[in-house]
Design an enzyme around this catalytic site. Sequence first.
Site, PDB file in Angstrom:
ATOM      1  N   SER A  95       0.834  -1.195   0.000  1.00 25.45           N
ATOM      2  CA  SER A  95       0.000   0.000   0.000  1.00 25.45           C
ATOM      3  C   SER A  95       0.876   1.255   0.000  1.00 25.45           C
ATOM      4  O   SER A  95       1.695   1.439  -0.887  1.00 25.45           O
ATOM      5  CB  SER A  95      -0.965  -0.056   1.183  1.00 25.45           C
ATOM      6  OG  SER A  95      -1.981   0.921   1.067  1.00 25.45           O
ATOM      7  N   ASP A 223      -9.795  -4.903  -4.876  1.00 26.62           N
ATOM      8  CA  ASP A 223      -9.303  -3.881  -3.941  1.00 26.62           C
ATOM      9  C   ASP A 223     -10.220  -2.665  -3.958  1.00 26.62           C
ATOM     10  O   ASP A 223     -10.353  -1.991  -4.979  1.00 26.62           O
ATOM     11  CB  ASP A 223      -7.880  -3.479  -4.344  1.00 26.62           C
ATOM     12  CG  ASP A 223      -7.141  -2.695  -3.273  1.00 26.62           C
ATOM     13  OD1 ASP A 223      -7.782  -1.877  -2.590  1.00 26.62           O
ATOM     14  OD2 ASP A 223      -5.919  -2.899  -3.138  1.00 26.62           O
ATOM     15  N   HIS A 252      -7.906  -5.315  -0.505  1.00 28.21           N
ATOM     16  CA  HIS A 252      -6.649  -4.612  -0.233  1.00 28.21           C
ATOM     17  C   HIS A 252      -5.804  -5.392   0.773  1.00 28.21           C
ATOM     18  O   HIS A 252      -4.600  -5.544   0.593  1.00 28.21           O
ATOM     19  CB  HIS A 252      -6.957  -3.213   0.292  1.00 28.21           C
ATOM     20  CG  HIS A 252      -5.775  -2.307   0.333  1.00 28.21           C
ATOM     21  ND1 HIS A 252      -4.944  -2.107  -0.757  1.00 28.21           N
ATOM     22  CD2 HIS A 252      -5.263  -1.531   1.338  1.00 28.21           C
ATOM     23  CE1 HIS A 252      -3.986  -1.254  -0.436  1.00 28.21           C
ATOM     24  NE2 HIS A 252      -4.146  -0.895   0.830  1.00 28.21           N
TER      25      HIS A 252
END
EC number: 3.1.1.2
Length: 272
Positions: A95, A223, A252
């Site tokens: 991320s 996601d 995610h």
Amino acid sequence: MSTFVAKDGTQIYFKDWGSGKPVLFSHGWLLDADMWEYQMEYLSSRGYRTIAFDRRGFGRSDQPWTGNDYDTFADDIAQLIEHLDLKEVTLVGFSMGGGDVARYIARHGSARVAGLVLLGAVTPLFGQKPDYPQGVPLDVFARFKTELLKDRAQFISDFNAPFYGINKGQVVSQGVQTQTLQIALLASLKATVDCVTAFAETDFRPDMAKIDVPTLVIHGDGDQIVPFETTGKVAAELIKGAELKVYKDAPHGFAVTHAQQLNEDLLAFLKR
């Protein structure tokens, strides 16, 4: 407790497991080094040295008022790599942590780097810009900051559902959700909010051109936080020779929901 002191005096915590070729993990927003414990245990049990740190402002690291930007995050990684004298290290970023490791290569080069892995990463560009209209609208990030400053604990508690895909049928234990909230609340409120600005506005497109090591991009096409089509897919196109793996319907937080698949893919990349 293992720590090093950054150039501005910030004390940064890290964990260092096993021995062998090194793998350095950079965590996502709201999290800390503990998000990697299943990957670290898996790889260190198979002959690798795994290192994960708490980004400044998060986890067990100091909480400075300033320095919550990608150039500083990259410089912190450089200092950790030098502190441990790591060579042929594989960098893994999840991320917002994908931005950390990409910016490290752009600022400090790849002399010490054997490979790069971007997991659900915000690279090359997360937020919308005039020349990147497909990015996430900036009012989404403004809302994040408003809600964090109003009731951080509730925002994070609610964030678990789209993060882990619980609202789309993924099964994640209450224990994991509780742990996520506990980790997130260790962080500085200031750093948590500042990082929204950092990952919403930082343009990593120039960084992508500077990546000159074997690269694996993994992203879930389910996601709901960092959309695959405008991040992972584009990053894999911009990084020369990058390999792309798409986890079908993965959220995610696939390091939890697809931990075994991720562990096996990381090991295969390290063994290449």
